[in-house]
Design an enzyme around this catalytic site. Structure first.
Site, PDB file in Angstrom:
ATOM      1  N   ARG A  66      23.725  79.768  26.357  1.00  0.00           N
ATOM      2  CA  ARG A  66      22.307  79.372  26.318  1.00  0.00           C
ATOM      3  C   ARG A  66      21.734  79.220  27.736  1.00  0.00           C
ATOM      4  NH1 ARG A  66      21.330  76.868  20.904  1.00  0.00           N
ATOM      5  NH2 ARG A  66      19.410  76.062  21.749  1.00  0.00           N
ATOM      6  N   TYR A 106      23.682  77.762   7.894  1.00  0.00           N
ATOM      7  CA  TYR A 106      22.219  77.621   7.976  1.00  0.00           C
ATOM      8  C   TYR A 106      21.534  78.153   6.725  1.00  0.00           C
ATOM      9  CZ  TYR A 106      22.749  76.217  12.806  1.00  0.00           C
ATOM     10  OH  TYR A 106      23.085  75.527  13.939  1.00  0.00           O
TER      11      TYR A 106
END
Ligand code: CP3
Length: 344
Positions: free
Chosen positions: A24, A150
Site C-alpha cells: 500500500r 468480503y
C-alpha cells in the site's frame, strides 16, 4: 542475467542491500495521493482511470525510489467485475451486496471480466512504459478465501462468522464461489501479465481467520490451483504469496502453493519463518507498520534486526502489512536510507 533486484531475489539469490517496497505504498499518507484522490471523486473512479491510477502508482517511486511499483487498484475489482455491487464509503471501507448461497453465485457473470477491467490493464501497460528501468512492476489480486470474506460478509471489519459458517454448513455451495474466484483471479492476473506485470502478489489478508481444519481446503488448495494455471501460461513470472496470519501454516503454504516468495506479517517470528520456509522461497517482510509510524531509534533498531536475521538469504524488505495512513513520509525516507546503507 536479471538486472532487477526484486527479480534476482525471487529467483533465489541473496542480494545485499535487499530490494525494498511497501505494501500500500501509494495512499493517504502522501499529500500528493490525497490531491489526486480528491480530483478523482471516488476511490473506484481512481482505480478505473488509467491516467490517474498511473500517476498515483508513480508517486511513491518518484519520492522514494522503491525497487518495485505495485499497480494501483484494489482486490475488490474482481467481484465488482463479476457483477457484485460495490461502494467505498468514507471512513467505513468497502460495502458489497452480499452473496451467501450457490444460487446467488450462479447469478454472477464470468463473461466480461477482461472487458470490465480493461482500464486496469491499460494502467499496467502505461506503467510498463513509464517506470525507470531498474524498477520492477508488480501486479496483484486477492485470493479466493480473502475475496470471499468480503463478498459473503458484504463489508470488512467483521468476525467472518457468516463466511466460516457457510464453509462448514455447505462445502459444495461454498466450492461454487471459490471455484468461480479461482477462474476470475487467474484470468485477471494473466491479463495483468500480458499488459506488462513482471511479478504478481497474491493477497491472503484474512488467511488468519480460517480455522485449522479449513485452511488446507479453502486457502492452500485454491492458491495452488491459481499458481499452477499461472505457471502453465507464464512460467517466467514469479509469484509472491502473502498469507497474513497463517501462523503455523506458513511453511506449508510456502511449500505447497508453488510460490517464489512468501510475505511474513509482523505477528510472525521472522527467525522461525526463515528456519521453516524452504530455502528456495524468498521471504518478504516483516517490519511492523506501527514502528514505521513511530520512527526514530525504534525504527532503526528494527531495520537492523530484520537485516541481520535475513543476512545471506533471499529477502525482500517490506512491511508485515499495508502502510498506516498516519505514517510520516520522512520515516519512509529514513527507512530506505538505512536499508540501503547498512551492511549486515
Ligand atoms: O499497495 C499499493 O499501493 C497498491 C494499491 C492497493 C490498494 N488496496 C489501494 C487502496 C492494494 C495492493 C490493495 C489491496 C487490498 N485491498 C487488500 C489486501 C491488502 C490488505 O490490506 O490486507 C485488501 C484487504 C483490500 C480491500 C480494501 N480496500 C479495504 C479493506 C479498504 C478500506 C481500508 C482503508 O484503508 O480505507 C480499501 C480501500 C483502499 N485500497 C485504499 C487504497 C489506497 C484507501 C481508499 C481511499 O484512498 O479512499
Amino acid at each position: 542475467m536479471k538486472h532487477k533486484k526484486l527479480l534476482r531475489v525471487l529467483a533465489g539469490e541473496s542480494v545485499s542491500p535487499p530490494p525494498i517496497w511497501l505494501m500500500r505504498q501509494a495512499g493517504r499518507y502522501l499529500s500528493e495521493y490525497r490531491a489526486v484522490r480528491a480530483k478523482a471523486g471516488s476511490f473506484l473512479n481512481l482505480c478505473y482511470n488509467p491516467e490517474l491510477a498511473i500517476e498515483v502508482t508513480l508517486q511513491p517511486i518518484r519520492r522514494f525510489g522503491f525497487d518495485a511499483a505495485i499497480l494501483f487498484s484494489d482486490i475488490l475489482v474482481v467481484p465488482h467485475a463479476l457483477g457484485v455491487p460495490l461502494d467505498y464509503r468514507e471512513g467505513e471501507g468497502p460495502v458489497l451486496q452480499p452473496v451467501r448461497s450457490a444460487e446467488a453465485v450462479a447469478k454472477l457473470s464470468r463473461e466480461a471480466i477482461e472487458e470490465r477491467l480493461a482500464p486496469v490493464y491499460a494502467t499496467v501497460q502505461g506503467l510498463a512504459k513509464s517506470l525507470p528501468p531498474e524498477t520492477t512492476l508488480i501486479g496483484f489480486a486477492g485470493v479466493p478465501w480473502t475475496v470471499a470474506a468480503y463478498i459473503v460478509e458484504g463489508q470488512g471489519g467483521t468476525d467472518h462468522a457468516t463466511l466460516i459458517r457457510w464453509a462448514w454448513r455447505d462445502p459444495q455451495g461454498f466450492a461454487a464461489l471459490i471455484g468461480l474466484l479461482v477462474e476470475a483471479t487467474t484470468r485477471h492476473l494473466l491479463a495483468q501479465i500480458q499488459a506488462g506485470a513482471e511479478v504478481v502478489q497474491l493477497f491472503e489478508s484474512w488467511g488468519g481467520a480460517a480455522p485449522d481444519a479449513l485452511f488446507q481446503r479453502w486457502c492452500i488448495e485454491p492458491v495452488t490451483e491459481i499458481v499452477r494455471r499461472l505457471k502453465a501460461a507464464a512460467p517466467e513470472v514469479p509469484v509472491i504469496g502473502f498469507p497474513r496470519g497463517a501462523g503455523a501454516w506458513l511453511a506449508r503454504y510456502a511449500e505447497e502453493t508453488g510460490v517464489q516468495g512468501i510475505g511474513v506479517d509482523q505477528g510472525t517470528s521472522l527467525a522461525v519463518a526463515r528456519a521453516v520456509v524452504p530455502d528456495r522461497v524468498a521471504i518478504q517482510g516483516n517490519l511492523d507498520p506501527l514502528v514505521l509510524v513511530e520512527g526514530g531509534a525504534a525504527l532503526d533498531s528494527e531495520i537492523d534486526r530484520i537485516t541481520d536475521l535475513m543476512a545471506g538469504a533471499p529477502h525482500v524488505f517490506n512491511l508485515g502489512h499495508g502502510i498506516h495512513q498516519d505514517t510520516p513520509p520522512e520515516h519512509v525516507a529514513q527507512l530506505i536510507e538505512r536499508v540501503r546503507s547498512r551492511r549486515p
